[in-house]
Design an enzyme around this catalytic site. Structure first.
Site, PDB file in Angstrom:
ATOM      1  N   TRP A 110     -63.090  66.075  18.672  1.00 32.23           N
ATOM      2  CA  TRP A 110     -63.341  67.515  18.682  1.00 32.23           C
ATOM      3  C   TRP A 110     -63.426  68.018  20.124  1.00 32.23           C
ATOM      4  O   TRP A 110     -63.021  69.128  20.435  1.00 32.23           O
ATOM      5  CB  TRP A 110     -64.606  67.832  17.891  1.00 32.23           C
ATOM      6  CG  TRP A 110     -64.814  69.299  17.707  1.00 32.23           C
ATOM      7  CD1 TRP A 110     -65.876  70.026  18.142  1.00 32.23           C
ATOM      8  CD2 TRP A 110     -63.940  70.235  17.062  1.00 32.23           C
ATOM      9  NE1 TRP A 110     -65.718  71.350  17.798  1.00 32.23           N
ATOM     10  CE2 TRP A 110     -64.535  71.498  17.131  1.00 32.23           C
ATOM     11  CE3 TRP A 110     -62.714  70.120  16.419  1.00 32.23           C
ATOM     12  CZ2 TRP A 110     -63.960  72.646  16.607  1.00 32.23           C
ATOM     13  CZ3 TRP A 110     -62.125  71.261  15.889  1.00 32.23           C
ATOM     14  CH2 TRP A 110     -62.749  72.508  15.988  1.00 32.23           C
ATOM     15  N   GLU A 140     -59.333  72.484  13.046  1.00 37.35           N
ATOM     16  CA  GLU A 140     -59.802  71.287  12.333  1.00 37.35           C
ATOM     17  C   GLU A 140     -58.622  70.389  11.964  1.00 37.35           C
ATOM     18  O   GLU A 140     -58.706  69.165  12.064  1.00 37.35           O
ATOM     19  CB  GLU A 140     -60.604  71.666  11.078  1.00 37.35           C
ATOM     20  CG  GLU A 140     -61.926  72.348  11.372  1.00 37.35           C
ATOM     21  CD  GLU A 140     -62.954  71.477  12.080  1.00 37.35           C
ATOM     22  OE1 GLU A 140     -62.803  70.243  12.139  1.00 37.35           O
ATOM     23  OE2 GLU A 140     -63.937  72.051  12.588  1.00 37.35           O
ATOM     24  N   TYR A 195     -69.585  76.004  22.047  1.00 36.24           N
ATOM     25  CA  TYR A 195     -69.189  76.057  20.635  1.00 36.24           C
ATOM     26  C   TYR A 195     -70.413  75.864  19.735  1.00 36.24           C
ATOM     27  O   TYR A 195     -70.629  76.623  18.784  1.00 36.24           O
ATOM     28  CB  TYR A 195     -68.124  74.985  20.369  1.00 36.24           C
ATOM     29  CG  TYR A 195     -67.741  74.853  18.927  1.00 36.24           C
ATOM     30  CD1 TYR A 195     -66.989  75.830  18.289  1.00 36.24           C
ATOM     31  CD2 TYR A 195     -68.138  73.745  18.186  1.00 36.24           C
ATOM     32  CE1 TYR A 195     -66.644  75.709  16.947  1.00 36.24           C
ATOM     33  CE2 TYR A 195     -67.801  73.613  16.857  1.00 36.24           C
ATOM     34  CZ  TYR A 195     -67.054  74.594  16.240  1.00 36.24           C
ATOM     35  OH  TYR A 195     -66.724  74.472  14.921  1.00 36.24           O
TER      36      TYR A 195
END
Length: 184
Positions: free
Chosen positions: A47, A39, A17
């Site tokens: 995350w 998000e 990512y």
């Protein structure tokens, strides 16, 4: 000293990512919606967990296609919540539907969500020059204004901290450390 990637990227998912998406300008409305929802799903979680479950979330939530999600009702939300590997949070599942509706209204008003989003930075990414992770803010005046506008437009799970992370994810803000080879 050889450049090193940002220290938060440790797992294979985080590294992929970081190296291919984070802080890279995105102009694809479908991906912009996906990033906004990821998000929102991340709120209160790590995350790392979201990246590990990204494929399952994408499969359960119709590929994060807002045109499909906007028509979902309680039955479809329940099916998504029951899917393997997804987060079992009814409020976040419902927010995906509400946000799809709001997202499409914004896209219609501005011609695309991309046009609306990038107007917040006059079409040009903000490139910060942080030397250490502790210099990076969790929110800024920009993310506070953006959050307030999204909330006014009916979006959910879009607080100023989530919005700052989203602006990074979508590439409107480049917060790669100056020592990172991916810094602009």
């Amino acid at each position: 000293m050889e450049p090193t990637r940002c220290p938060w990227a440790r797992t294979p998912e985080e590294i992929a990512y970081h190296d291919t998406e984070w802080c890279r300008p995105c102009h694809d409305d479908r991906l912009l919606f996906e990033l906004l929802e990821l998000e929102g799903f991340q709120a209160g979680l790590s995350w790392r967990l979201i990246l590990e479950r990204r494929a399952a979330l994408k499969a359960a939530y119709a590929g994060f296609d807002p045109a499909v999600l906007r028509a979902w009702g309680p039955e479809e939300e329940a099916v998504a919540l029951a899917a393997p590997g997804v987060l079992k949070n009814r409020r976040k599942a419902h927010a995906a539907v509400v946000n799809a509706q709001a997202f499409l209204k914004v896209a219609e008003e501005f011609g695309s969500f991309d046009a609306y989003l990038w107007a917040w930075v006059e079409g040009k990414p903000i490139v910060n020059r942080w030397e250490t992770p502790d210099q990076m803010p969790a929110q800024t005046a920009l993310s506070q204004r953006f959050s307030a506008d999204l909330k006014k437009r009916g979006f959910q799970f879009v607080g100023p901290v989530i919005c700052y992370s989203y602006l990074q994810a979508a590439g409107l803000i480049d917060d790669h450390l100056v020592s990172c080879p991916w810094h602009s």
